[in-house]
Scaffold this active site. Structure first.
Site, mmCIF file in Angstrom:
data_model
loop_
_atom_site.group_PDB
_atom_site.id
_atom_site.type_symbol
_atom_site.label_atom_id
_atom_site.label_comp_id
_atom_site.label_asym_id
_atom_site.label_seq_id
_atom_site.Cartn_x
_atom_site.Cartn_y
_atom_site.Cartn_z
ATOM 1 N N ASP A 65 0.395 -1.080 -0.248
ATOM 2 C CA ASP A 65 0.126 -0.112 0.335
ATOM 3 C C ASP A 65 1.368 1.678 0.385
ATOM 4 O OD1 ASP A 65 -2.307 -1.991 -0.151
ATOM 5 O OD2 ASP A 65 -3.197 -1.221 2.345
ATOM 6 N N LYS A 87 -2.628 1.476 -2.747
ATOM 7 C CA LYS A 87 -4.347 1.539 -1.640
ATOM 8 C C LYS A 87 -3.919 2.512 -0.470
ATOM 9 C CE LYS A 87 -6.558 -1.339 -3.607
ATOM 10 N NZ LYS A 87 -8.543 -0.822 -4.054
#
Length: 121
Positions: A65, A87
């Site tokens: 992420d 993300k």
């Protein structure tokens, strides 16, 4: 945070490759690699579980992420491929890869016999 030059952004790959072509590219004669889902916790590498730290240290590919700390990413071997999937920890408006694309990437690399870690914040 800005990540080291080892981190690769996937936006060009996403535009040029479909999930089907990525899966077809995987070599099926190689033994299947492993996939581990690892939580990065609050960002301090001292707070990772022992198993999480071992998985990161053994990884050949890490899909992470955006908000993973540099301190946690430093546990990944220099020869491993770091892939920022964009993300941002539950942000529904993030512009990262869609979950299906992340799954396809995990499968692609594991089918090539590589040890894959999906590192989440």
């Amino acid at each position: 945070p800005e990540h080291s030059s080892r981190t690769r952004q996937l936006w060009p790959m996403r535009e040029n490759m479909s999930p089907c072509s990525m899966a077809a590219e995987a070599n099926t004669t190689v033994p299947m690699g492993s996939v581990a889902l690892v939580g990065a916790g609050p960002g301090d590498p001292e707070l990772l579980t022992l198993r999480a730290a071992r998985r990161l240290e053994a990884a050949q590919v890490v899909l992470h992420d955006s908000l993973i700390s540099e301190d946690v990413l430093a546990l990944v071997p220099p020869a491993a491929e770091l892939i920022n999937v964009g993300k941002r920890c539950g942000d529904v408006k993030d512009r990262g890869l869609q979950q299906r694309e992340i799954h396809d990437l995990m499968l692609l690399h594991s089918r090539r016999g590589r040890r894959v870690v999906r590192l989440k914040c």
